[in-house]
Every structure is written in C-alpha cells, then in structure tokens.
Design a protein around this motif. Structure first.
Motif, PDB file in Angstrom:
ATOM      1  N   LEU A  76     -16.940  -9.657  -8.402  1.00 20.65           N
ATOM      2  CA  LEU A  76     -16.103  -8.731  -7.641  1.00 20.65           C
ATOM      3  C   LEU A  76     -16.990  -7.813  -6.797  1.00 20.65           C
ATOM      4  O   LEU A  76     -17.558  -6.852  -7.292  1.00 20.65           O
ATOM      5  N   ARG A  80     -14.139  -6.975  -2.171  1.00 25.22           N
ATOM      6  CA  ARG A  80     -13.018  -7.487  -2.951  1.00 25.22           C
ATOM      7  C   ARG A  80     -12.302  -6.357  -3.695  1.00 25.22           C
ATOM      8  O   ARG A  80     -11.076  -6.401  -3.870  1.00 25.22           O
ATOM      9  N   PHE A  81     -13.054  -5.360  -4.126  1.00 24.94           N
ATOM     10  CA  PHE A  81     -12.408  -4.174  -4.707  1.00 24.94           C
ATOM     11  C   PHE A  81     -11.600  -3.438  -3.642  1.00 24.94           C
ATOM     12  O   PHE A  81     -10.468  -3.024  -3.871  1.00 24.94           O
ATOM     13  N   ASP A  82     -12.169  -3.284  -2.458  1.00 20.78           N
ATOM     14  CA  ASP A  82     -11.492  -2.544  -1.397  1.00 20.78           C
ATOM     15  C   ASP A  82     -10.192  -3.229  -0.982  1.00 20.78           C
ATOM     16  O   ASP A  82      -9.179  -2.559  -0.739  1.00 20.78           O
ATOM     17  N   LEU A  85      -7.743  -2.329  -3.812  1.00 24.90           N
ATOM     18  CA  LEU A  85      -7.471  -0.901  -3.995  1.00 24.90           C
ATOM     19  C   LEU A  85      -6.769  -0.274  -2.797  1.00 24.90           C
ATOM     20  O   LEU A  85      -5.928   0.616  -2.952  1.00 24.90           O
ATOM     21  N   GLN A 122      -9.022  -9.328 -13.714  1.00 22.23           N
ATOM     22  CA  GLN A 122      -8.296  -8.418 -12.833  1.00 22.23           C
ATOM     23  C   GLN A 122      -8.796  -6.975 -12.944  1.00 22.23           C
ATOM     24  O   GLN A 122      -8.008  -6.027 -12.936  1.00 22.23           O
ATOM     25  N   ASN A 124     -10.332  -5.205 -10.699  1.00 22.65           N
ATOM     26  CA  ASN A 124      -9.997  -4.447  -9.489  1.00 22.65           C
ATOM     27  C   ASN A 124      -8.522  -4.060  -9.472  1.00 22.65           C
ATOM     28  O   ASN A 124      -8.160  -2.939  -9.086  1.00 22.65           O
ATOM     29  N   TYR A 125      -7.659  -4.979  -9.878  1.00 18.58           N
ATOM     30  CA  TYR A 125      -6.224  -4.694  -9.895  1.00 18.58           C
ATOM     31  C   TYR A 125      -5.883  -3.660 -10.972  1.00 18.58           C
ATOM     32  O   TYR A 125      -5.011  -2.809 -10.774  1.00 18.58           O
TER      33      TYR A 125
END
Length: 237
Positions: A76, A80-82, A85, A122, A124-125
């Motif tokens: 991640l 991919r976090f951005d 988010l 998941q 980041n989610y």
C-alpha cells in the motif's frame, strides 16, 4: 416527505442509472437536482451549497462516497492510501465544516465494519472509515447532529458485491444484508439520534472462529454471542 434532493457525484448526470433513479424519486414527489461535484474538492462543494435555492434550504446530509484499493500492507503506497482516504476523509471534513452554519436535522456518514473490526488487505479503507467515526465523535461533542453507520456488506448493491469478495466475506461469517433491511436499520438509527451504529449480519460461530483462530480476541471476546459460539466449538472438539 423530502421536498428537494441534491444528488452529487464526480460524474453527476453521466453516472450510470441516474435517469432511472431521478424518475423514481420524482414519482415519490421530490424535486431532484443531480450535480457533478467532487465533495473532496472544497471549492466545488462550497459552490454547490451556495447554489441551493433559498426556499429549499439544506436540512440534511448523507455522505456515502467510497473507493476501494485493497492490498497487503507492504504494497500500500502513499498514492494508494490517498486514493482511498480522499473521498472519505476530505469529503467528510468539507461537509462538516461547510454545513456548520446550516440548520441540519441529520448528518449521516457511511462508515464501514472494516473500521471497527478490521479486514485482511484493507488497512487503507479501515483508516478512512475510522476517520469518519472520529468526526462523528467531534460533532456529537459539539452538539451537532450526526449518525455514523459502520456497514457490513450489502447484497445486490454497494461495494461488496463482487463474487470473490462476497464469497470471502460469507466464509468469514459476514452475511450480505438485503438492502431493505439495511435501509430500515439506517432509518431507525437516524430517528433515534444514534451517533454511532454498527449494522452487520454476523454468523458468529464462523466469524468468531476466524478471528480467534490464532489467539483470543479482546475486541469481540466479551460479546455473549461470541462466548456461546466459542464454548460450543470447544465442547464439540
């Protein structure tokens, strides 16, 4: 009883199914405005709010945006976090700030069970939805209306309808809910003024077995359903 609904997405009128949805809502007696607005863009959102007619003021917000980009933690990247988010956190922050002076009767955030119990791949989610729950705490402390719903998977709609994801969730004990059941739960949570609600259909024997396979889980260990499931499994062994 809603007189005016403003539906927003980044594609606005070009989003799939908009014409049918608009016709259905209009048949129920509502005026419907469809706008292409990225709520994560503060200027776009401010312009949209400023365009609302004075005789139909904003009285409620439902923030249901979400993006998935699953992967194991070391894969991640910041991008991919951005991507995950941004629609959740910036959208919530801007809606919270820009509607503060409006006389709202409800402010509903679509959070996720992933932010409460976690889920493999998941991270980041989970972080994005934990942010929504934190904003709900902030709004409640300020005396502002809020209901943050941590959803389990829905059947036939939503973000967990892919066959592989649905099969994995069922195997782990999370049963996709019928949309009518989920909406009824949402209506009850908003009517009761609940600031946080977790709405999920759990097969506790399966879920408890997965979550405690390697070690005990203090997160769910005190739930009566979990204790009964684990005691039954132990007796069967």
């Amino acid at each position: 009883g809603t007189r005016h609904l403003v539906l927003t997405s980044r594609r606005g009128p070009d989003a799939p199914g908009v014409a049918d949805l608009t016709a259905e809502l209009t048949a129920h007696g509502a005026r419907v405005t469809v706008a292409d607005c990225d709520v994560a863009d503060r200027d776009q959102l401010a312009a949209l709010l400023g365009s609302l007619p004075a005789d139909l003021p904003l009285t409620g917000v439902v923030h249901a945006a979400g993006v998935l980009d699953d992967g194991v933690l070391d894969a991640l990247t910041p991008d991919r976090f951005d991507a995950v988010l941004r629609p959740k956190t910036l959208g919530t922050a801007h809606l919270h700030d820009l509607t503060r002076e409006h006389d709202l009767s409800m402010f509903v955030l679509f959070s996720s069970i992933v932010g409460v119990l976690g889920n493999a791949g998941q991270a980041n989610y989970a972080a994005a939805n934990a942010y929504l729950d934190a904003v709900a705490e902030q709004r409640r402390a300020a005396g502002l209306p809020v209901t943050s719903v941590a959803w389990g998977p829905w059947a036939d709609a939503g973000m967990a309808t892919a066959d592989v994801l649905t099969d994995r969730m069922r195997h782990d004990g999370l049963t996709p809910m019928a949309p009518d059941t989920a909406v009824a739960a949402l209506r009850a949570a908003v009517a009761e003024g609940t600031s946080h609600a977790t709405v999920v259909d759990v097969d506790w024997p399966s879920y408890a077995g997965v979550l405690t396979a390697a070690r005990p889980s203090p997160l769910i260990g005190d739930l009566p359903e979990v204790r009964r499931a684990l005691e039954a499994a132990k007796a069967a062994a």
